[in-house]
Design a protein around this motif. Sequence first.
Motif: not given
Length: 319
Positions: A82-94
């Motif tokens: 879950v942490k890995e997926c959330v971090e990737r999503a944050k990177n996209i948005c950022k």
Amino acid sequence: MFLKSIDASSHVKNAAYLCEAIEEVIDEVGEENVVQVVTDNAASYVAAGKLLMERHPKIFWSPCAAHCLDLMLEDIGKLGWVKECVERAKNICKFIYNHALVLSIMRQYTGERELARPGITRFASNFLTLKSLLKSKASLRRMFVGEEWTSSSYATTTAGMDVVDCIFDEPGFWIPCAEIVQVTEPLVVLLRVVDGEKPAMGYIYEGMDRAKEAIRSIYAGVEDKYRPIWDIIDRRWHNQLHRPIHAAAYYLNPSFRFRVDFKADEEVLSGLYSIVQRMVTDTTATLLEMDAFNNASGAIFASQLCKEGRTKLQPGRKF
């Protein structure tokens, strides 16, 4: 309504001080008008709550349900996948929101739909952002193969190429993204209920059961799949959030009590009786009233108007 605030910056916020500060407000309101005191889960507040219940036998302390649910989401967010997926999503948005041109291109393709979604609480925001990304999946994929993107200077940057790789990574990003959204949605829904303006006490106990059953259903009852999520929920529920008052409120909520699938197990009945014993002095009259409520009898509970109001009105609300 807002009553008052206290400047406690010059005090040590230990259990004794917090209890005294709360007691001052109780005295102003009138102890007979106070049923419950709700605080966050900090150790000093937990200790203050216990001390308060010792001093005031008819008042209950409970930790904040929204805070506890937020902590459940935080704990789920710590699971490796879950942490890995959330971090990737944050990177996209950022990446998108940090570059005006890229943001403008995105809005052309998504129809002004935003990706970064403010949540009810800090950790709910992460899961709402994943949900927004899923809704915009097709649009984002079209965007990152479109001429506006490929002809931009950002398309050849390392960060830009990393985002593109993520957008087109079906098994590594989108599949876990969809699973996380499914798993957390029942908790986010309950979080909206407890963090809303309507009194939620009568819905927390049933809401937690429904959330857990929804999560088990998502995994088709495969215990190895749903058990890690259940363990996180149970740990916060049993160690922090759950109180007898939740069980009693569930029992006394007509929208649940008169359903055919209503269950009054030992935990529910124990919670109900402990609350009644603590709150009332005339137990005989109370037992008669409870009997009338259980059997939907008497001038009030047997009336058609009362029966119709079981699912239409908040518990305790009068016509």
